[in-house]
Scaffold this active site. Structure first.
Site, PDB file in Angstrom:
ATOM      1  CG  HIS A 192      -0.453   0.317   2.512  1.00 23.66           C
ATOM      2  ND1 HIS A 192      -0.139  -0.638   3.453  1.00 23.66           N
ATOM      3  CD2 HIS A 192      -0.180   1.503   3.108  1.00 23.66           C
ATOM      4  CE1 HIS A 192       0.280  -0.067   4.558  1.00 23.66           C
ATOM      5  NE2 HIS A 192       0.278   1.240   4.379  1.00 23.66           N
ATOM      6  CG  ASP A 232      -0.045  -3.991   2.685  1.00 24.05           C
ATOM      7  OD1 ASP A 232       0.292  -3.423   1.621  1.00 24.05           O
ATOM      8  OD2 ASP A 232      -0.300  -3.368   3.729  1.00 24.05           O
ATOM      9  CB  SER A 303       3.174   1.288   6.158  1.00 22.99           C
ATOM     10  OG  SER A 303       1.976   1.690   6.752  1.00 22.99           O
TER      11      SER A 303
END
Length: 546
Positions: A192, A232, A303
């Site tokens: 992402h 992801d 992330s």
């Protein structure tokens, strides 16, 4: 984590469903004929032989699988010859992911000797993992202090140019984290973080850079090598000099209560290290597996950063947190990354396999003993192989299956286009264990929608809502009786029971076909058989599709 991911992991997925209804489109009831796989009938057999020869040139693996189901050895031998030639060609072209697929498929179909003549298994395995970052390299030394591991991390900076909103232009960018897994400059991050760079629907400017931990003022160009939107994950490559390469751990090295550390750039604040423990190891937030819940503080920008243990070994990849709930954060298990790396290294998008079924772990008391198949899509691998709802899978690819999670772990080891072996208990009976071959096709983006499109409504609702229906009127095609309710399903939670009458009203899907809402009118036993209207909704992907 980004706003996108904070929204996904709300405590109840369905609380947001009402926001989708206004965008839903009404759909008619599906009406699909049953396919005939009785190959003892000459016309059915001859039609299948024709299809096998039609696909032989372009898809010899599926042709081989279909030929073995037919039981025609002469045709199977011919298909195996084509698959062997394709294996040799892929090896010559150094396309080792495809070569591995052909190699394993030949072995599963009983033609391992042909594959061995092209290349022995040890050599084939060596080629498959040759050069794969994070797997083929050596072990790195342990550093003196936990804070020393920060040097092996980077800030990932995605520049999306100028975005115009309300007549004003502003700099658009995404900030994430990453870490080195190879001295050649390979970096792991989240999908992402770099999604806009690989999304075919995106248009315009986009570049990815990294900032090294010891010099956060310099932006160094990088490129996306491969990515996995389901788990992801993404693999990047830069030409920068690598200060430290992380070692990748193993799932068995981490358990609930283990101390972990998260390194990243929350809110763009580089070189941030936080600590905590593993809170849970089996949160089902992915559609093909579980994730690790941690209580180490993470925020937007973390992330893609590493989640390491006390020895500095990466045990997970940070990917999400819920902004409104402190201490509720998640990491991708390291095993998923290790399964992905050979495929990501070859480039492009990672695709996942699908055998066209739905089910749950089979249990006898507190003991798990397999995967109960509760629904099979017509025309799927399981349907063609002769399996039926009620069968219990106990082995896939020669590996024991004791639960749904076991089965998903095994399937993740493969890519679409592979043949694997399957052992199952017919009707769940130990006295009737059978063997078959399954062909792994590509998993649909929303399996539940594929089920709805490809089957009769009374069957498809078994997978979608957890209730099997049977028609109750020859005059009204929308009236049914509930034949079976799966415990814990949406139907069970909405109070449906066996023999409840119901009429299906409006069926709606949201724009991307990821969710369904259906209006029912019923006389529900749990409500004293009073006439009631019920609206039920479901997401059209979950770990229970496989």
């Amino acid at each position: 984590m980004t706003k996108k991911y904070a929204g996904i992991f709300a405590l109840s997925t369905f609380l947001a469903f009402s926001l989708l209804v206004c965008a839903c489109k009404t759909s008619p009831l599906p009406s699909k004929p049953e396919e005939n796989f009785d190959y003892t009938q000459k016309d059915v057999h001859d039609a299948e032989v024709k299809r096998v020869y039609e696909m032989l040139q372009n898809n010899p693996v599926e042709a081989l699988w279909r030929a073995t189901i037919l039981g025609d050895k002469a045709i199977s031998d011919e298909c195996a010859g084509y698959a062997r030639d394709a294996l040799a060609s892929h090896i010559e072209q150094k396309d080792y992911v495809e070569a591995w697929t052909f190699y394993n498929s030949l072995g599963a179909a009983g033609y391992g000797d042909l594959a061995e003549k092209v290349m022995d298994k040890a050599a084939m395995r060596k080629f498959y993992f040759d050069g794969v970052p994070g797997i083929s390299g050596g072990t790195q030394p342990r550093l003196e202090k936990i804070s020393d591991y920060i040097q092996g991390t980077v800030t990932v900076w995605v520049d999306l140019g100028i975005k115009v909103q309300n007549g004003m232009g502003y700099a658009a960018r995404v900030i994430g984290s990453g870490f080195f897994i190879d001295p050649r400059g390979y970096i792991v991050t989240n999908h992402h973080v770099i999604e806009e760079l690989v999304n075919p629907k995106s248009s315009g400017y986009g570049k990815v850079f990294i900032k090294m931990a010891e010099n956060s003022d310099q932006r160094i160009p990088a490129r996306v090598v491969g990515y996995d939107s389901v788990h992801d994950l993404a693999l990047l490559k830069t030409e920068a000099k690598v200060p430290y390469v992380f070692n990748l751990g193993a799932q068995s090295q981490l358990s609930v209560g283990s101390v972990i550390y998260a390194i990243g750039s929350p809110l763009g604040l580089e070189r941030t290290l936080t600590s905590g423990v593993v809170s849970s190891s089996d949160r089902k937030l992915f559609t093909t597996g579980s994730v690790v819940q941690i209580d180490a503080a993470v925020n937007s920008g973390n992330s893609g950063g590493p989640c390491i243990d006390k020895n500095g070994i990466v045990q997970g990849v940070v990917f999400a947190g819920i902004a409104s709930y402190q201490g509720l954060n998640f990491a991708i298990p390291i095993e998923y990354l290790k399964q992905d790396l050979p495929i990501l290294y070859r480039g492009g998008e990672r695709k996942f396999p699908w055998i066209g079924a739905y089910g749950h772990t089979a249990r006898a008391g507190r003991v798990n003993y397999g995967l109960e198949v509760q629904y099979i899509k017509p025309g799927s691998a399981m349907a063609r192989a002769g399996m039926k709802a009620g069968d219990v899978v106990v082995s896939l690819d020669g590996k024991k299956v004791s639960s749904l999670e076991n089965a998903q772990d095994i399937l993740r080891d493969h890519v679409p286009g592979t043949i694997i072996s399957c052992s199952y208990l017919e009707g769940g009976s130990y006295e009737a264990q059978k063997e078959c071959l399954l062909y792994l096709s590509e998993r649909p983006k929303n399996p539940g929608y594929a089920v709805y499109q490809g089957d009769m409504v009374q069957n498809s609702f078994t997978a979608i809502f957890g209730m099997e229906l049977t028609p109750s009127s020859a005059e009204n095609s929308k009236t049914y009786l509930v034949k079976r309710v799966i415990p814990g399903s949406a139907a069970d939670e909405n109070g449906f029971s066996e023999n409840d009458p119901l009429t299906i009203g409006r069926i709606q899907f949201n724009d991307d076909k990821s969710a369904i809402m259906v209006a029912f009118s019923t006389k529900n036993r749990r409500n004293g058989y009073l006439d009631i209207n019920v609206g039920m909704q479901a997401m059209l992907d979950s770990p229970y599709y496989f």
